[in-house]
Write an enzyme that holds these catalytic residues in place. Structure first.
Site, short mmCIF file in Angstrom:
data_model
loop_
_atom_site.label_atom_id
_atom_site.label_comp_id
_atom_site.label_asym_id
_atom_site.label_seq_id
_atom_site.Cartn_x
_atom_site.Cartn_y
_atom_site.Cartn_z
N SER A 9 1.19 3.66 2.44
CA SER A 9 0.81 3.38 3.89
C SER A 9 1.09 4.49 4.89
O SER A 9 0.57 4.61 5.98
CB SER A 9 1.53 2.37 4.46
N ALA A 22 0.81 -1.10 -0.01
CA ALA A 22 0.09 0.11 0.01
C ALA A 22 0.95 1.30 -0.05
O ALA A 22 2.01 1.20 0.12
CB ALA A 22 -0.98 -0.01 1.29
N GLU A 58 -6.91 3.04 11.40
CA GLU A 58 -7.31 4.24 10.90
C GLU A 58 -8.77 4.48 10.29
O GLU A 58 -9.29 5.45 10.18
CB GLU A 58 -6.22 4.64 9.79
N LYS A 103 -8.28 2.68 2.24
CA LYS A 103 -8.33 1.40 3.38
C LYS A 103 -9.81 1.03 3.46
O LYS A 103 -10.25 -0.55 3.41
CB LYS A 103 -7.70 1.54 4.55
P1 GDR Z 1 -0.50 6.70 12.00
O1 GDR Z 1 1.01 6.53 12.23
O2 GDR Z 1 -0.83 7.91 11.22
O3 GDR Z 1 -1.17 6.23 13.01
O4 GDR Z 1 -0.53 5.70 10.99
P2 GDR Z 1 2.22 7.48 12.44
O5 GDR Z 1 3.25 6.70 13.21
O6 GDR Z 1 2.56 8.35 11.33
O7 GDR Z 1 1.41 8.65 13.33
C1 GDR Z 1 0.99 8.35 14.92
C2 GDR Z 1 0.61 9.62 15.46
O8 GDR Z 1 1.69 10.42 15.74
C3 GDR Z 1 1.49 11.83 15.53
N1 GDR Z 1 2.57 12.58 15.38
C4 GDR Z 1 3.72 12.27 14.47
N2 GDR Z 1 3.68 11.24 13.37
C5 GDR Z 1 4.77 11.27 12.44
N3 GDR Z 1 4.67 10.47 11.41
N4 GDR Z 1 5.66 12.24 12.51
C6 GDR Z 1 5.74 13.18 13.43
O9 GDR Z 1 6.57 14.09 13.49
C7 GDR Z 1 4.41 13.21 14.43
N5 GDR Z 1 4.29 13.98 15.75
C8 GDR Z 1 3.23 13.45 16.10
C9 GDR Z 1 0.67 11.71 14.21
O10 GDR Z 1 -0.08 13.10 14.00
C10 GDR Z 1 -0.34 10.67 14.58
O11 GDR Z 1 -1.29 11.03 15.49
C11 GDR Z 1 -0.06 4.22 10.87
C12 GDR Z 1 0.49 3.78 9.65
O12 GDR Z 1 1.34 2.53 9.78
C13 GDR Z 1 -0.79 3.34 8.79
O13 GDR Z 1 -0.37 2.69 7.50
C14 GDR Z 1 -1.39 2.30 9.47
O14 GDR Z 1 -2.90 2.13 9.10
C15 GDR Z 1 -2.04 2.69 10.94
O15 GDR Z 1 -0.45 3.17 11.38
C16 GDR Z 1 -2.38 1.53 11.99
#
Ligand code: GDR
Length: 328
Positions: A88, A86, A131, A157
């Site tokens: 993702s 995907a 999600e 998804k």
């Molecule tokens: P998510 O994962 O969006 O839940 O999806 P991610 O780790 O990107 O974010 C989790 C939470 O953290 C907050 N956040 C940040 N996120 C990232 N990436 N970078 C940052 O600097 C940061 N600061 C805060 C985000 O806003 C969010 O709330 C993941 C993916 O693997 C999807 O593909 C999958 O389907 C789900 O997990 C289950």
């Protein structure tokens, strides 16, 4: 030992690598689909890290190219197909909504069609996601909680999820959907928050960086270990009947508290290094996710085995060791 054959899309990703390792241990022949756009861009690092790169039969192919999927199905002649490929990364899906729809949404339908045409009795696993709950409609999300996707990724998804259900009901295919909550490991991509944190903290510890910039640290997630979660994928396809299952730990933690575990593991003070950067905020946020995996516990006898604390410590250690070797 078995002589079953499995086809995994997204085999070069975190879950693909752990699942390939698990299936190889069980004696499966494993064929992996890896998209390739130039001769050098197939990244085998994760499969190499787990010591299985030379045991997986890799095929060039792409979820957006139905003909390539049919060819892969003909080559693999699979008993089981795991659709883990995907686009993702949730944040990228606002910048590339159409590509995300094509790979993440229609890609699953292409795989289902390839099976319908070339191997309709193969068992199919779709990587659905927490999600899809987005703006949560119940404090703890289970298989019966209504969905409310909050990103182009989640909407794509959700389409793939319902198409999996639809193919099960319309064509009597053995098609399962695993609604997996966030799952992490040392093989997680650096763009996702847990790995960004463990890599960032290791860099600070080694003097390679001084700050860690994050977005919304009040967001809460139910984080488990990918190694535990791929076992649930396999279990779903070993049942008598195809069904959908939530896979989660039943604990939710803020990004801030997850981050603190990493800083504590390094013996560093979080407040001295953590910077909030609006660049990492999202147009629409999923504030909190908390899964109820009761059905999986009961019907699959599945339990998560790794705590958030020990997982973040494992990830920090792996990043620290990798970066120390690189910076010598
Ligand atoms: P998510 O994962 O969006 O839940 O999806 P991610 O780790 O990107 O974010 C989790 C939470 O953290 C907050 N956040 C940040 N996120 C990232 N990436 N970078 C940052 O600097 C940061 N600061 C805060 C985000 O806003 C969010 O709330 C993941 C993916 O693997 C999807 O593909 C999958 O389907 C789900 O997990 C289950």
């Amino acid at each position: 030992m078995t002589t079953k054959s499995a086809l995994i899309t997204g085999v070069t990703g975190q879950d693909g690598a752990y699942l390939a390792q698990l299936l190889l241990e069980k004696g499966y022949r494993v064929v992996g689909l890896a998209p390739r756009r130039s001769s050098t861009d197939t990244n085998l690092a994760r499969l190499e890290w787990l010591g299985v790169a030379d045991k997986v039969e890799l095929m060039d192919g792409d979820l957006t190219d139905l003909a390539s999927l049919i060819r892969c199905v003909q080559f693999a002649d699979p008993d089981e197909v795991y659709n883990l490929g995907a686009q993702s990364f949730v944040k990228t899906s606002w910048d590339q909504p159409i590509l995300t729809g094509q790979a993440t949404g229609l890609g699953a339908v292409n795989m289902l069609e390839a099976l319908r045409i070339a191997k309709p009795n193969a068992r199919f696993y779709q990587a659905s996601t927490s999600e899809m709950y987005g703006l949560i409609q119940e404090p703890m999300q289970s298989e019966t909680t209504p969905f409310y996707p909050r990103s182009p990724y989640a909407a794509a998804k959700l389409y793939a999820h319902w198409m999996t259900v639809n193919y099960r009901e319309s064509f009597d295919m053995f098609a399962c959907s695993g609604i997996l909550f966030n799952h992490e490991s040392p093989l997680r991509g650096l763009e996702f928050v847990t790995r960004k944190v463990t890599d960032g903290v290791a860099r600070i510890k080694l003097g390679l960086a001084n700050e860690l910039r994050l977005g919304n640290i009040d967001a809460k997630r139910d984080w488990g270990h990918a190694r535990d979660y791929v076992k649930a994928m396999w279990l779903m396809l070993q049942q008598d009947e195809a069904d959908d299952f939530v896979i989660a730990t039943g604990h939710t933690t803020t990004v801030r508290d997850m981050c603190r575990i990493a800083f504590d593991a390094a013996g560093l003070e979080m407040d001295k290094h953590l910077v909030i950067d609006p660049a990492f905020f999202r147009p629409a946020e999923v504030d909190v996710l908390l899964g109820n995996a009761g059905k999986a516990r009961e019907k699959l006898a599945w339990e998560p085995e790794t705590s958030l604390e020990s997982m973040i410590q494992e990830m920090y250690k792996a990043d620290f060791e990798r970066l120390s070797t690189q910076s010598k």
